[in-house]
Design a protein around this motif. Structure first.
Motif, mmCIF file in Angstrom:
data_model
loop_
_atom_site.group_PDB
_atom_site.id
_atom_site.type_symbol
_atom_site.label_atom_id
_atom_site.label_comp_id
_atom_site.label_asym_id
_atom_site.label_seq_id
_atom_site.Cartn_x
_atom_site.Cartn_y
_atom_site.Cartn_z
ATOM 1 N N ALA A 50 0.860 -1.187 0.000
ATOM 2 C CA ALA A 50 0.000 0.000 0.000
ATOM 3 C C ALA A 50 0.895 1.234 0.000
ATOM 4 O O ALA A 50 1.972 1.218 0.599
ATOM 5 N N MET A 51 0.483 2.288 -0.684
ATOM 6 C CA MET A 51 1.355 3.454 -0.865
ATOM 7 C C MET A 51 0.645 4.776 -0.626
ATOM 8 O O MET A 51 -0.566 4.890 -0.796
ATOM 9 N N GLU A 113 2.423 -5.178 4.662
ATOM 10 C CA GLU A 113 1.872 -6.008 5.716
ATOM 11 C C GLU A 113 2.356 -7.430 5.435
ATOM 12 O O GLU A 113 2.819 -7.713 4.327
ATOM 13 N N PRO A 114 2.306 -8.336 6.429
ATOM 14 C CA PRO A 114 2.789 -9.695 6.181
ATOM 15 C C PRO A 114 2.187 -10.248 4.886
ATOM 16 O O PRO A 114 0.984 -10.132 4.654
ATOM 17 N N GLY A 115 3.033 -10.827 4.050
ATOM 18 C CA GLY A 115 2.586 -11.369 2.761
ATOM 19 C C GLY A 115 2.843 -10.423 1.597
ATOM 20 O O GLY A 115 2.901 -10.859 0.445
ATOM 21 N N ALA A 116 2.996 -9.115 1.881
ATOM 22 C CA ALA A 116 3.219 -8.161 0.786
ATOM 23 C C ALA A 116 4.653 -8.270 0.269
ATOM 24 O O ALA A 116 5.571 -8.619 1.013
ATOM 25 N N GLU A 181 8.632 -11.378 0.144
ATOM 26 C CA GLU A 181 7.397 -11.421 0.930
ATOM 27 C C GLU A 181 7.669 -11.185 2.421
ATOM 28 O O GLU A 181 8.509 -11.863 3.010
ATOM 29 N N LEU A 182 6.968 -10.213 2.990
ATOM 30 C CA LEU A 182 7.173 -9.875 4.401
ATOM 31 C C LEU A 182 6.661 -10.993 5.296
ATOM 32 O O LEU A 182 5.563 -11.508 5.106
ATOM 33 N N LYS A 183 7.492 -11.357 6.282
ATOM 34 C CA LYS A 183 7.103 -12.405 7.225
ATOM 35 C C LYS A 183 6.200 -11.839 8.318
ATOM 36 O O LYS A 183 6.254 -10.658 8.638
ATOM 37 N N ARG A 192 2.233 -4.327 13.054
ATOM 38 C CA ARG A 192 2.326 -5.494 12.175
ATOM 39 C C ARG A 192 2.588 -5.058 10.744
ATOM 40 O O ARG A 192 1.793 -5.326 9.842
ATOM 41 N N MET A 193 3.671 -4.358 10.518
ATOM 42 C CA MET A 193 3.966 -3.862 9.171
ATOM 43 C C MET A 193 5.420 -3.395 9.049
ATOM 44 O O MET A 193 6.115 -3.192 10.042
#
Ligand code: MD5
Ligand code: FE
Length: 203
Positions: A50-51, A113-116, A181-183, A192-193
């Motif tokens: 997200a930006m 965020e996790p997964g991004a 991918e963010l853990k 959480r980011m």
């Protein structure tokens, strides 16, 4: 703490920590006026990152392409002004890395965020590639990867943690790069980011 990642690219571990409180407060102010959004690529994919932006110009993408725009397309209003502490952090980091006199006019703010993830790409929508790009990592750690000037050049991986600043100039300015991918995790100050500020001379 001064690491050379590649010719022209310098990693300043923890360089943003003295600015942490001011930067996080300024971020809340900015995202209140220009909220994070998931933009769409010219190919029709919605980005997992997200930006938002602050400064004279902001980086945007939609079905018509990538560009820098003086206004937020969501509101039609100019992007929030670049806070003094952002300018200060960007200019001092650039200077320490060997790029004195850097005064960014654009700051792209990325929220993972996790997964991004951010797939391998080059940053080439800016008019003048002699300016470096200064990148500030906040929150959860991520694995950054960067390669060479060709998409298929081998990539190196670097862990980027809360407070790290990377400066990409000279021959590294146009290297391919991305973020794995963010853990899952929770950062004590950011949550959480992962947030990344990228300072650019766009115009
Ligand atoms: C990030 N963001 O961690 C990264 C930091 C972007 C983006 O890539 O485009 O928003 S900027 C890393 C960067 C910039 C310019 C050149 C190089 C890396 N490089 O040569 O590897 O969210
Ligand atoms: Fe990039």
């Amino acid at each position: 703490p001064f690491e050379r990642m590649a010719e022209g690219a310098v990693l300043l571990r923890g360089a943003a920590l003295p600015f942490e409180k001011d930067v996080l407060a300024a971020l809340d102010e900015i995202t209140g006026q220009a909220p994070f959004r998931h933009m769409v690529t010219p190919g029709g994919f919605t980005m997992s990152v997200a930006m938002t932006n602050c400064g004279t110009a902001g980086w945007v993408t939609d079905r018509t392409g990538y560009r820098y725009d003086r206004c937020d397309p969501e509101t039609g209003r100019p992007w929030p002004a670049m806070p003094e502490c952002f300018l200060d952090l960007a200019a001092r980091s650039a200077s320490r890395a060997g790029y004195p006199g850097f005064r960014p006019d654009a700051c792209l703010i990325n929220r993972y965020e996790p997964g991004a993830r951010l797939s391998l790409h080059q940053d080439k929508n800016e008019l003048d590639f002699t300016n470096p790009i200064v990148s500030v990592s906040l929150g959860l750690p991520a694995t950054f990867q960067f390669g060479g000037l060709k998409r298929n050049d081998p990539v190196k991986k670097f862990p980027l943690r809360h407070g790290d600043v990377a400066v990409w100039g000279g021959p590294s300015r146009l290297c391919y790069h991305g973020v794995l991918e963010l853990k899952e995790g929770v950062h004590e100050a950011v949550g959480r980011m992962r947030i990344n500020l990228t300072f650019r001379g766009a115009l």
